[in-house]
Design an enzyme around this catalytic site. Structure first.
Site, PDB file in Angstrom:
ATOM      1  N   SER A 322       0.836  -1.200   0.000  1.00 19.71           N
ATOM      2  CA  SER A 322       0.000   0.000   0.000  1.00 19.71           C
ATOM      3  C   SER A 322       0.871   1.251   0.000  1.00 19.71           C
ATOM      4  CB  SER A 322      -0.916  -0.003   1.227  1.00 19.71           C
ATOM      5  OG  SER A 322      -1.671   1.188   1.296  1.00 19.71           O
ATOM      6  N   TRP A 325       2.348   1.592  -3.420  1.00 22.64           N
ATOM      7  CA  TRP A 325       1.331   2.047  -4.374  1.00 22.64           C
ATOM      8  C   TRP A 325       1.268   3.572  -4.397  1.00 22.64           C
ATOM      9  CZ3 TRP A 325      -2.966   5.111  -3.843  1.00 22.64           C
ATOM     10  CH2 TRP A 325      -3.864   5.143  -4.913  1.00 22.64           C
ATOM     11  N   HIS A 326       1.462   4.195  -3.235  1.00 18.62           N
ATOM     12  CA  HIS A 326       1.352   5.648  -3.170  1.00 18.62           C
ATOM     13  C   HIS A 326       2.486   6.366  -3.881  1.00 18.62           C
ATOM     14  CE1 HIS A 326      -1.673   4.834  -0.065  1.00 18.62           C
ATOM     15  NE2 HIS A 326      -2.082   6.066  -0.261  1.00 18.62           N
ATOM     16  N   GLY A 327       3.620   5.732  -4.013  1.00 21.90           N
ATOM     17  CA  GLY A 327       4.699   6.409  -4.713  1.00 21.90           C
ATOM     18  C   GLY A 327       6.034   5.714  -4.559  1.00 21.90           C
ATOM     19  N   PHE A 486      -0.452  10.335  -7.304  1.00 23.93           N
ATOM     20  CA  PHE A 486      -0.330   8.895  -7.114  1.00 23.93           C
ATOM     21  C   PHE A 486      -0.978   8.116  -8.244  1.00 23.93           C
ATOM     22  CE2 PHE A 486      -0.653  10.442  -2.548  1.00 23.93           C
ATOM     23  CZ  PHE A 486       0.705  10.635  -2.460  1.00 23.93           C
TER      24      PHE A 486
END
Length: 486
Positions: A322, A325-327, A486
């Protein structure tokens, strides 16, 4: 095109009028209009990336059909792996390639090996993480027998690129959204009114709260070495409020706009700051992403049907993923890992499903125990979000370390925080009133969903006008939606 832009203020009513007054008797025409509007909306950022969106859409549409029609399990897996490989490959090139090669170079350097890798000078396509996950959920659900593929490319394209959710979610599922696209829709006055009310609240959260909190958060984080611990903590708290109001504000606008077109999107936030532990927080924060990782990563890894240590392993995996996924930054990964560490104790003692109801349900005030739990949960998530917001891990250590010093007891003054559009005391008053409104409406879909339903019409409209005028009065320096990156 931003939701909080003049362009969108012109775009939305034009599409709305065409949708309900020109194409309303023809479902195919309505869906074509939505697709054209969505592609125009996306092209306003960079038309070149529209071709990437269309390619990704066609890939998953085609592979979904091949998976469904394949007889042999090996063939199904081939088409599934092709879709997953290409989608993640594109995501990796645009979003993660430079991060991984830089990290590899630094790791080799740490052991005395000098290495130099070529990096890519590329722009991250807006919304790529969101529409990639839309497509992946579709092929996963077909492979797992949860849904059948559609034969209508336009309908599927609308599912992937529907403009309210295209660039920042929520991350939809084909099992939820696609049936709504495939069947005729009729205008509902009540649904449209609810949509407008949710849009209004979303704009208030974004413009009046998030953008003003952002000014102070940016000021404090960008100059953290000059502030005492008390101001650093204030900056961390304001960033927590900023990112919540920014992202949930976007989600409210997205859900509200979709309702104007007779479509219900997945709920993305459920008052997470009133959570009594970290597990409850993650059931209420960015719900569409949390549930995506639960369904397509956590459960395939064994979910909660394995032994305790494997559950811990699975939890760490989904939270680190997770974060990633954000960066492409270590701050995001460590933020995810921190949340995993927060939640692991509740897994070990099997208390992670303790708070499934709404806090103080049916009562005006929470108990002292619930109040304490909410404060602890809020502070833990705030410290983790301070890592999320920091420029790098060195900055994160410096920032958080600066909070826990003797200067924590220094009383912040107005002179320390000058230069923003709104005075800090005025902002704190507005934020407090906002949190009161959120608390009072915590059992609803959004805070003002049922506010004033039984009031006389003049009083109800006066309430809405007050929100509009407050939003206009508190408009500061416009800020881009945080999750667009994102």
């Amino acid at each position: 095109m931003l939701f909080n832009s003049l362009g969108f203020a012109l775009f939305l009513p034009i599409v709305f009028v065409l949708y309900w007054f020109v194409t309303n008797k023809n479902l195919k025409a309505q869906n074509l209009l939505l697709l054209a509007a969505s592609y125009f909306f996306y092209s306003c950022w960079d038309y070149r990336f529209l071709f990437l969106l269309i390619f990704s859409t066609f890939l998953d549409f085609y592979t979904g059909q091949r998976i469904y029609r394949a007889v042999k399990p090996a063939s199904k897996k081939f088409w599934l792996y092709l879709s997953v490989g290409v989608n993640l490959g594109l995501l990796g090139v645009f979003k993660y390639y430079n991060f991984f090669v830089d990290s590899l170079a630094h790791s080799l350097s740490a052991v005395g090996v000098t290495a130099s890798f070529n990096t890519l000078d590329v722009i991250l396509p807006v919304g790529i993480s969101f529409y990639t996950f839309h497509g992946l959920s579709y092929v996963f659900d077909i492979h797992n027998g949860r849904t059948k593929p559609t034969d209508n490319f336009v309908d599927y394209s609308v599912f992937v690129s529907f403009f309210p959710l295209l660039v920042a979610g929520p991350i939809e599922r084909a099992t939820h959204l696609l049936p709504q696209i495939e069947k005729p829709r009729r205008f509902s006055y009540q649904q449209a009114v609810n949509g407008m009310r949710q849009i209004l609240w979303g704009y208030f959260k974004k413009v009046a709260i998030a953008d003003n909190c952002a000014e102070y958060a940016n000021m404090i984080f960008n100059n953290s070495g000059h502030y005492p611990g008390s101001v650093l903590l204030l900056g961390a708290v304001l960033f927590s409020i900023q990112i919540y109001c920014d992202f949930s504000g976007y989600s409210d606008i997205a859900l509200g706009v979709a309702r104007l077109f007779g479509i219900e999107l997945l709920r993305n936030f459920a008052f997470p700051f009133f959570s009594r532990d970290i597990a409850e927080f993650w059931r209420r924060w960015h719900i569409s992403l949390s549930s995506w990782f639960k369904d397509y990563l956590y459960i395939p890894l064994g979910g909660s049907k394995v032994n305790t240590w494997k559950r811990v392993r699975n939890t760490i995996i989904i939270f680190v993923m997770s974060g990633l996924w954000h960066g492409a930054a270590w701050t995001y990964i460590i933020w995810g890992a921190l949340n995993a560490l927060y939640i692991i104790p509740s897994i070990l003692i099997k208390s992670n499903r303790n708070h499934l109801d709404t806090v103080a349900q049916g009562r005006l005030l929470p108990s002292l125990s619930d109040t304490f739990k909410m404060l602890v949960t809020f502070m833990l998530t705030t410290l983790a979000l301070a890592v999320f917001r920091s420029a790098d891990m060195a900055h994160a250590f410096s920032f958080i370390g600066g909070i826990f010093t003797k200067s924590f007891f220094v009383i912040p003054t107005g002179e320390m925080l000058m230069g923003a559009s709104v005075n800090i005391l005025a902002l704190l008053v507005v934020v407090t009133l906002f949190m009161v409104a959120e608390w009072l409406g915590r059992e609803s879909l959004f805070a003002i969903e049922h506010t004033g339903e039984k009031w006389p019409r003049p009083l109800r409209w006066a309430f809405y006008l007050t929100i509009v005028l407050s939003t206009l009065y508190l408009t500061g320096i416009p800020q881009q939606f945080v999750y667009f990156q994102f």
